[in-house]
Write a protein that holds these residues in place. Structure first.
Motif, PDB file in Angstrom:
ATOM      1  N   UNK A 130      -8.378  -0.048   0.045  1.00 12.61           N
ATOM      2  CA  UNK A 130      -6.921   0.100   0.145  1.00 12.61           C
ATOM      3  C   UNK A 130      -6.581   0.600  -1.307  1.00 12.61           C
ATOM      4  N   UNK A 131      -5.552   1.691  -0.956  1.00 13.50           N
ATOM      5  CA  UNK A 131      -4.788   2.243  -2.122  1.00 13.50           C
ATOM      6  C   UNK A 131      -3.624   1.270  -2.212  1.00 13.50           C
ATOM      7  N   UNK A 132      -3.663   0.092  -3.186  1.00 16.26           N
ATOM      8  CA  UNK A 132      -2.393  -0.819  -3.498  1.00 16.26           C
ATOM      9  C   UNK A 132      -1.682  -0.334  -4.421  1.00 16.26           C
ATOM     10  N   UNK A 133      -0.283  -0.524  -4.438  1.00 19.28           N
ATOM     11  CA  UNK A 133       0.838   0.340  -5.391  1.00 19.28           C
ATOM     12  C   UNK A 133       1.247  -1.061  -6.255  1.00 19.28           C
ATOM     13  N   UNK A 134       0.620  -0.936  -7.570  1.00 25.81           N
ATOM     14  CA  UNK A 134       1.356  -1.882  -8.382  1.00 25.81           C
ATOM     15  C   UNK A 134       2.751  -1.526  -9.006  1.00 25.81           C
ATOM     16  N   UNK A 167       0.766  -1.289  -0.066  1.00 26.40           N
ATOM     17  CA  UNK A 167       0.167   0.081   0.110  1.00 26.40           C
ATOM     18  C   UNK A 167       0.966   1.245   0.020  1.00 26.40           C
ATOM     19  N   UNK A 168       0.126   2.506  -0.086  1.00 23.91           N
ATOM     20  CA  UNK A 168       0.946   3.645  -0.067  1.00 23.91           C
ATOM     21  C   UNK A 168       1.692   3.863   1.248  1.00 23.91           C
ATOM     22  N   UNK A 169       1.133   3.257   2.268  1.00 27.27           N
ATOM     23  CA  UNK A 169       1.993   3.279   3.576  1.00 27.27           C
ATOM     24  C   UNK A 169       3.005   2.377   3.740  1.00 27.27           C
ATOM     25  N   UNK A 170       3.630   1.680   2.616  1.00 27.85           N
ATOM     26  CA  UNK A 170       4.568   0.851   3.120  1.00 27.85           C
ATOM     27  C   UNK A 170       5.811   1.238   2.308  1.00 27.85           C
ATOM     28  N   UNK A 171       6.418   1.934   3.007  1.00 29.98           N
ATOM     29  CA  UNK A 171       7.667   2.783   2.643  1.00 29.98           C
ATOM     30  C   UNK A 171       8.866   1.826   3.058  1.00 29.98           C
ATOM     31  N   UNK A 172       8.897   0.461   3.364  1.00 33.04           N
ATOM     32  CA  UNK A 172      10.026  -0.045   3.252  1.00 33.04           C
ATOM     33  C   UNK A 172      10.387  -0.681   1.793  1.00 33.04           C
ATOM     34  N   UNK A 173       9.450  -0.335   0.901  1.00 39.07           N
ATOM     35  CA  UNK A 173       9.844  -0.561  -0.550  1.00 39.07           C
ATOM     36  C   UNK A 173      10.163   0.601  -1.227  1.00 39.07           C
ATOM     37  N   UNK A 174      11.094   0.659  -1.777  1.00 34.72           N
ATOM     38  CA  UNK A 174      11.759   1.824  -2.833  1.00 34.72           C
ATOM     39  C   UNK A 174      10.688   2.461  -3.515  1.00 34.72           C
ATOM     40  N   UNK A 175       9.883   1.599  -4.392  1.00 32.29           N
ATOM     41  CA  UNK A 175       8.728   2.031  -5.051  1.00 32.29           C
ATOM     42  C   UNK A 175       7.859   3.041  -4.456  1.00 32.29           C
ATOM     43  N   UNK A 223       3.357  11.556  -2.297  1.00 31.23           N
ATOM     44  CA  UNK A 223       3.139  10.695  -1.438  1.00 31.23           C
ATOM     45  C   UNK A 223       2.401  11.150  -0.477  1.00 31.23           C
ATOM     46  N   UNK A 224       2.491  12.299   0.104  1.00 32.72           N
ATOM     47  CA  UNK A 224       1.594  12.800   1.103  1.00 32.72           C
ATOM     48  C   UNK A 224       0.280  12.746   0.665  1.00 32.72           C
ATOM     49  N   UNK A 225      -0.172  13.185  -0.687  1.00 31.90           N
ATOM     50  CA  UNK A 225      -1.483  13.258  -1.007  1.00 31.90           C
ATOM     51  C   UNK A 225      -1.916  11.966  -1.269  1.00 31.90           C
ATOM     52  N   UNK A 226      -1.112  10.874  -1.739  1.00 34.08           N
ATOM     53  CA  UNK A 226      -1.625   9.565  -1.703  1.00 34.08           C
ATOM     54  C   UNK A 226      -2.180   8.971  -0.375  1.00 34.08           C
ATOM     55  N   UNK A 227      -1.453   9.293   0.664  1.00 30.33           N
ATOM     56  CA  UNK A 227      -1.664   8.802   1.951  1.00 30.33           C
ATOM     57  C   UNK A 227      -3.128   9.585   2.522  1.00 30.33           C
ATOM     58  N   UNK A 228      -3.031  10.787   2.106  1.00 32.90           N
ATOM     59  CA  UNK A 228      -4.406  11.528   2.487  1.00 32.90           C
ATOM     60  C   UNK A 228      -5.657  10.548   1.909  1.00 32.90           C
ATOM     61  N   UNK A 229      -5.448  10.273   0.439  1.00 34.14           N
ATOM     62  CA  UNK A 229      -6.486   9.828  -0.077  1.00 34.14           C
ATOM     63  C   UNK A 229      -6.964   8.458   0.260  1.00 34.14           C
ATOM     64  N   UNK A 230      -5.690   7.479   0.611  1.00 35.93           N
ATOM     65  CA  UNK A 230      -5.810   6.239   1.127  1.00 35.93           C
ATOM     66  C   UNK A 230      -6.829   6.271   2.556  1.00 35.93           C
ATOM     67  N   UNK A 231      -6.470   7.465   3.270  1.00 31.31           N
ATOM     68  CA  UNK A 231      -7.197   7.218   4.518  1.00 31.31           C
ATOM     69  C   UNK A 231      -8.533   7.561   4.270  1.00 31.31           C
TER      70      UNK A 231
END
Length: 223
Positions: free
Chosen positions: A119-123, A86-94, A103-111
């Protein structure tokens, strides 16, 4: 009571048979190890669905058996992701290497999406230039020409994924973002890639700009 004499001829005749049985079992184990491959996940994004960069990168040798090992960490460091990130999993470089405002906008949207049970999952998000080049080469091979590939995959020099300015969202999350993303400054950019979103901060008040038919029509791709 009659005791068995281990030195008797009958006892000695059974020992080679045991050795043969053990040897046969060992041969079966060696054959199984030689063909075993670890079940690594693969990426599922718009141009990022090859299994872990193709060729193996390392091998571990155990006796006479060579076990092929693919290094997932190398792949993830270049921007690929396993399923469910997800957009919160910043252990991944992607995810971690995305532009901070995006990233901040994505996390607001995900909330907000979570309130609707999504869930906003990152492909795919940030990608290294080397990874982007491989995706482009793959697209050219599959689509038959550089011109056709350009409708789907940008060069490393022009790709907003390489600069960290684009993200591909999977499944129902992409549909939710297409409807609600503008309120968070997140806009679909290409008609043929409904999963691809970029930050347009003015969209929260002015709405998203018109989309391009595909990346080849985007002036940024003409560099």
């Amino acid at each position: 009571m009659t005791r068995h004499d281990p030195s008797s001829p009958s006892a000695r005749r059974t020992f080679p048979g045991s050795l043969l049985a053990l040897a046969a079992l060992g041969a079966l184990l060696v054959a199984a190890l030689a063909t075993w491959q670890p079940p690594f996940p693969s990426s599922r994004s718009s141009g990022d669905d090859a299994p872990l960069d193709g060729a193996p990168r390392a091998s571990a040798v155990t006796g006479a058996v060579v076990v092929v090992v693919q290094n997932r960490n190398d792949r993830y460091a270049e921007g690929s992701v396993p399923a469910g990130v997800t957009v919160f999993d910043d252990q991944f470089a992607a995810v971690a290497n995305l532009d901070a405002d995006l990233l901040a906008a994505l996390r607001r949207a995900a909330t907000a999406a979570a309130d609707d049970g999504l869930r906003l999952e990152v492909n795919s998000g940030w990608r290294s230039a080397a990874h982007q080049e491989r995706l482009l080469e793959k697209a050219i091979a599959e689509r038959g020409s550089a011109e056709e590939a350009a409708r789907w995959v940008a060069t490393p020099e022009t790709s907003p994924h390489v600069s960290g300015d684009a993200v591909d969202i999977g499944g129902a999350g992409a549909g939710w973002l297409a409807v609600h993303g503008a309120g968070h400054g997140l806009c679909q950019v290409y008609d043929n890639e409904p999963w691809h979103f970029e930050l347009r901060e003015y969209a929260a008040t002015d709405g998203c700009p018109a989309t391009y038919a595909d990346p080849s029509r985007d002036p940024r791709m003409q560099q």
